[in-house]
Design an enzyme around this catalytic site. Sequence first.
Site, mmCIF file in Angstrom:
data_model
loop_
_atom_site.group_PDB
_atom_site.id
_atom_site.type_symbol
_atom_site.label_atom_id
_atom_site.label_comp_id
_atom_site.label_asym_id
_atom_site.label_seq_id
_atom_site.Cartn_x
_atom_site.Cartn_y
_atom_site.Cartn_z
ATOM 1 N N TYR A 206 39.844 50.609 32.145
ATOM 2 C CA TYR A 206 38.877 50.000 31.233
ATOM 3 C C TYR A 206 38.225 48.788 31.858
ATOM 4 O O TYR A 206 38.668 48.283 32.892
ATOM 5 C CB TYR A 206 39.548 49.634 29.904
ATOM 6 N N LYS B 246 42.851 48.028 36.696
ATOM 7 C CA LYS B 246 42.677 47.645 35.292
ATOM 8 C C LYS B 246 42.959 48.855 34.393
ATOM 9 O O LYS B 246 42.035 49.493 33.870
ATOM 10 C CB LYS B 246 41.267 47.076 35.067
ATOM 11 N N GLU C 76 49.491 35.456 36.915
ATOM 12 C CA GLU C 76 48.287 35.228 36.104
ATOM 13 C C GLU C 76 48.753 35.075 34.667
ATOM 14 O O GLU C 76 49.929 34.817 34.427
ATOM 15 C CB GLU C 76 47.294 36.386 36.288
ATOM 16 N N LEU D 268 45.258 40.980 38.440
ATOM 17 C CA LEU D 268 43.956 41.629 38.305
ATOM 18 C C LEU D 268 42.932 40.704 38.973
ATOM 19 O O LEU D 268 42.911 39.492 38.674
ATOM 20 C CB LEU D 268 43.602 41.814 36.832
#
Length: 290
Positions: free
Chosen positions: A33, A148, A180, A205
Amino acid sequence: MSHIAYVNGRYLPQRLAQVNIEDRGYQFADGVYEVMCIWNGVPADYAAHVVRLNRSLKELRMAAPASDGALRLIIQEVVRRNLVEKGTVYIQVNRGVSPRAHPFPSPNVKPSLIVTAKHGAGPPESVAEAGVKVIALPDLRWKRCDIKTVGLLPNTLAKQAASEAKAFEALLHLDGTVTEASSSNAWMVTPDKTIVTHPTTNSILGGVTRATVIKIARDAGYEVEERAFTLKEALKAKEVFLTGTTTFVMPVVQIDEQTVANGSPGTIALDLRQRYRAYMDSLTEAAWNA
Ligand code: PDD
């Protein structure tokens, strides 16, 4: 106003938009996505999102559901039909519909494409002005966080824990090294004012906002270092902040029960937030071609 969704070739009121129960996205989280920000009717970093989408597809050996040109027309149409001025577009591609079996289905199975839009972009300005609390949690995800995928259960569990702790985000760490956050990238500023964020490895990511903010920061004369940092360093940092499509640049003022520096938003984070906002305000129709 009823939202209009694009699902496999059709624009439908969202409440009527459906996917097959044997879609692999549903059964195996076999899908990828993107979330893009729409600002004044145009997308931020459109090209970078498409590059990342195509990379995610390639890494999972999934066919593209449409050419880049056709995808752009679909996204533009969803934005137009939903009258989105400031909001987000959500794009999901699943490997397709096939009787449940772990191996990939036949190459004849077409990937599913779903595009939806939402009104509202970024948290209210007052949230950034006050700064946010985060909680630190072990990063329980797999070893390909650079893709992702819609396999977001560890992220949702972390975000839920943050929510229950009345925190904005969960800062994830692998044995004390910050990777993250659950849906944003993490940054800190060292006492000598170097801006630090994790390099783009398989552990994070590669955020589109992250890349834009690195450029904005360097253009503004800041020193930016892409290296891993520990939770310990973050707790002693001059500033900590987050970036993301739905976060923009967000100053962090508290990690668990400890304040970051004096507990007010850092000047560098606020400056970058303003510069990022100015960049968004400067977007024009040409952003679709970027
Ligand atoms: N999330 N890291 C993770 C794990 C993310 O899910 C996201 C974005 C980011 C920031 O990437 P970008 O700057 O490209 O938005 C970093 C989106 C917004 C989401 O899942 O809703």
